[in-house]
Design a protein around this motif. Sequence first.
Motif, PDB file in Angstrom:
ATOM      1  N   ILE A  92       2.477  23.903  -1.319  1.00 43.30           N
ATOM      2  CA  ILE A  92       3.206  22.758  -0.777  1.00 43.30           C
ATOM      3  C   ILE A  92       2.250  21.621  -0.460  1.00 43.30           C
ATOM      4  O   ILE A  92       1.300  21.786   0.320  1.00 43.30           O
ATOM      5  N   ASP A  93       2.506  20.466  -1.051  1.00 46.20           N
ATOM      6  CA  ASP A  93       1.658  19.300  -0.821  1.00 46.20           C
ATOM      7  C   ASP A  93       2.480  18.064  -0.447  1.00 46.20           C
ATOM      8  O   ASP A  93       1.930  16.978  -0.316  1.00 46.20           O
ATOM      9  N   TYR A  94       3.789  18.229  -0.267  1.00 45.04           N
ATOM     10  CA  TYR A  94       4.646  17.077  -0.027  1.00 45.04           C
ATOM     11  C   TYR A  94       5.526  17.243   1.208  1.00 45.04           C
ATOM     12  O   TYR A  94       5.929  18.353   1.564  1.00 45.04           O
ATOM     13  N   ILE A 106       6.193  12.195  -0.416  1.00 47.02           N
ATOM     14  CA  ILE A 106       4.854  11.663  -0.223  1.00 47.02           C
ATOM     15  C   ILE A 106       3.897  12.829  -0.014  1.00 47.02           C
ATOM     16  O   ILE A 106       4.187  13.764   0.736  1.00 47.02           O
ATOM     17  N   SER A 107       2.776  12.779  -0.702  1.00 48.25           N
ATOM     18  CA  SER A 107       1.816  13.876  -0.635  1.00 48.25           C
ATOM     19  C   SER A 107       0.999  13.797   0.646  1.00 48.25           C
ATOM     20  O   SER A 107       0.899  12.746   1.298  1.00 48.25           O
ATOM     21  N   LYS A 108       0.399  14.918   0.992  1.00 50.86           N
ATOM     22  CA  LYS A 108      -0.467  14.975   2.165  1.00 50.86           C
ATOM     23  C   LYS A 108      -1.632  14.001   2.015  1.00 50.86           C
ATOM     24  O   LYS A 108      -1.998  13.289   2.962  1.00 50.86           O
ATOM     25  N   GLU A 109      -2.211  13.948   0.826  1.00 50.99           N
ATOM     26  CA  GLU A 109      -3.332  13.047   0.567  1.00 50.99           C
ATOM     27  C   GLU A 109      -2.928  11.589   0.769  1.00 50.99           C
ATOM     28  O   GLU A 109      -3.654  10.796   1.386  1.00 50.99           O
ATOM     29  N   ASN A 110      -1.736  11.239   0.270  1.00 52.40           N
ATOM     30  CA  ASN A 110      -1.282   9.855   0.416  1.00 52.40           C
ATOM     31  C   ASN A 110      -0.906   9.521   1.854  1.00 52.40           C
ATOM     32  O   ASN A 110      -1.106   8.388   2.308  1.00 52.40           O
ATOM     33  N   PHE A 111      -0.351  10.498   2.582  1.00 49.44           N
ATOM     34  CA  PHE A 111      -0.076  10.269   4.003  1.00 49.44           C
ATOM     35  C   PHE A 111      -1.376   9.972   4.746  1.00 49.44           C
ATOM     36  O   PHE A 111      -1.449   9.046   5.562  1.00 49.44           O
ATOM     37  N   GLU A 112      -2.415  10.757   4.457  1.00 49.54           N
ATOM     38  CA  GLU A 112      -3.703  10.543   5.114  1.00 49.54           C
ATOM     39  C   GLU A 112      -4.263   9.158   4.778  1.00 49.54           C
ATOM     40  O   GLU A 112      -4.840   8.485   5.632  1.00 49.54           O
ATOM     41  N   ALA A 113      -4.086   8.734   3.538  1.00 46.05           N
ATOM     42  CA  ALA A 113      -4.560   7.407   3.127  1.00 46.05           C
ATOM     43  C   ALA A 113      -3.821   6.310   3.882  1.00 46.05           C
ATOM     44  O   ALA A 113      -4.427   5.311   4.314  1.00 46.05           O
ATOM     45  N   PHE A 118       0.835  -1.198   0.000  1.00 47.30           N
ATOM     46  CA  PHE A 118       0.000   0.000   0.000  1.00 47.30           C
ATOM     47  C   PHE A 118       0.878   1.259   0.000  1.00 47.30           C
ATOM     48  O   PHE A 118       0.636   2.203  -0.743  1.00 47.30           O
ATOM     49  N   ILE A 119       1.920   1.251   0.825  1.00 53.42           N
ATOM     50  CA  ILE A 119       2.842   2.393   0.914  1.00 53.42           C
ATOM     51  C   ILE A 119       3.624   2.551  -0.389  1.00 53.42           C
ATOM     52  O   ILE A 119       3.812   3.664  -0.890  1.00 53.42           O
ATOM     53  N   GLN A 120       4.081   1.417  -0.944  1.00 53.42           N
ATOM     54  CA  GLN A 120       4.895   1.426  -2.160  1.00 53.42           C
ATOM     55  C   GLN A 120       4.222   2.207  -3.285  1.00 53.42           C
ATOM     56  O   GLN A 120       4.888   2.904  -4.066  1.00 53.42           O
ATOM     57  N   GLN A 121       2.895   2.131  -3.343  1.00 52.91           N
ATOM     58  CA  GLN A 121       2.151   2.794  -4.409  1.00 52.91           C
ATOM     59  C   GLN A 121       1.974   4.296  -4.158  1.00 52.91           C
ATOM     60  O   GLN A 121       1.505   5.009  -5.036  1.00 52.91           O
ATOM     61  N   ARG A 122       2.362   4.755  -2.962  1.00 55.77           N
ATOM     62  CA  ARG A 122       2.060   6.138  -2.580  1.00 55.77           C
ATOM     63  C   ARG A 122       3.284   6.957  -2.181  1.00 55.77           C
ATOM     64  O   ARG A 122       3.154   8.071  -1.701  1.00 55.77           O
ATOM     65  N   ILE A 123       4.453   6.411  -2.387  1.00 54.46           N
ATOM     66  CA  ILE A 123       5.680   7.128  -2.049  1.00 54.46           C
ATOM     67  C   ILE A 123       6.623   7.058  -3.248  1.00 54.46           C
ATOM     68  O   ILE A 123       6.732   6.011  -3.899  1.00 54.46           O
ATOM     69  N   GLU A 124       7.258   8.168  -3.553  1.00 55.38           N
ATOM     70  CA  GLU A 124       8.039   8.266  -4.792  1.00 55.38           C
ATOM     71  C   GLU A 124       9.487   8.647  -4.509  1.00 55.38           C
ATOM     72  O   GLU A 124       9.750   9.652  -3.844  1.00 55.38           O
ATOM     73  N   PRO A 125      10.449   7.863  -5.028  1.00 58.23           N
ATOM     74  CA  PRO A 125      11.857   8.246  -4.873  1.00 58.23           C
ATOM     75  C   PRO A 125      12.247   9.312  -5.889  1.00 58.23           C
ATOM     76  O   PRO A 125      11.825   9.256  -7.043  1.00 58.23           O
TER      77      PRO A 125
END
Length: 198
Positions: free
Chosen positions: A50-52, A111-118, A27-34
């Motif tokens: 700022i969203d990240y 990682i975006s705020k939206e993805n952190f919340e997810a 789940f995390i892998q799909q929402r975090i970007e190197p």
Amino acid sequence: MKTKPSISIPFDEIFHDINLSNEEKDFIQQRIEPIAVTKDEILFRQGDYIDYQYYVYDGCLRTYHIDEQGKEHTLQFAIKHWWISDYIAYFGDKKAVLFVECIKDAELFKISKENFEAIYKFSPKIEELFRQKLEKALVRNEKRILANLTNSAKERYVAFLKKYPVIEKNIKNYHIASYLGITTESLSRIRKEIASDN
């Protein structure tokens, strides 16, 4: 220019002290970007939305503000295992008041705020971990404010060396001076005093 490095997410570093299931990791892998950034690159600027948040896997960055007189004020250096963003903008849904600059080639995970919340909703134990991190960061910030109000410039520099023991050789003198709230001339004098004491 930002590129995507071929590095795996260091789950044990970013989410230390908790055991993640394979389902959570996927789940995390799909929402975090190197991403990779190079020295002197500006990650974002004052006025940007700022969203990240960014996790520093390697390298060094700093946040700073430029006042109306054009003077830089460094708020934070971020080294390996640290997070960095403009949290005034990130949590307030406002435009950035800070710049984030890469001062040593870096590999980051963003990682975006939206993805952190997810992720928080998917895994409450991760939300608990980051709540604890936020509490500790608030304590560190208040201690720094208090130290800036009560400690001498020399005491602040000694504290800086303890906090950032491995980065002094990689950053410019004016970066350190702006973090301490002193001039580069004062920094040189303090270093000489410490050298003579030893």
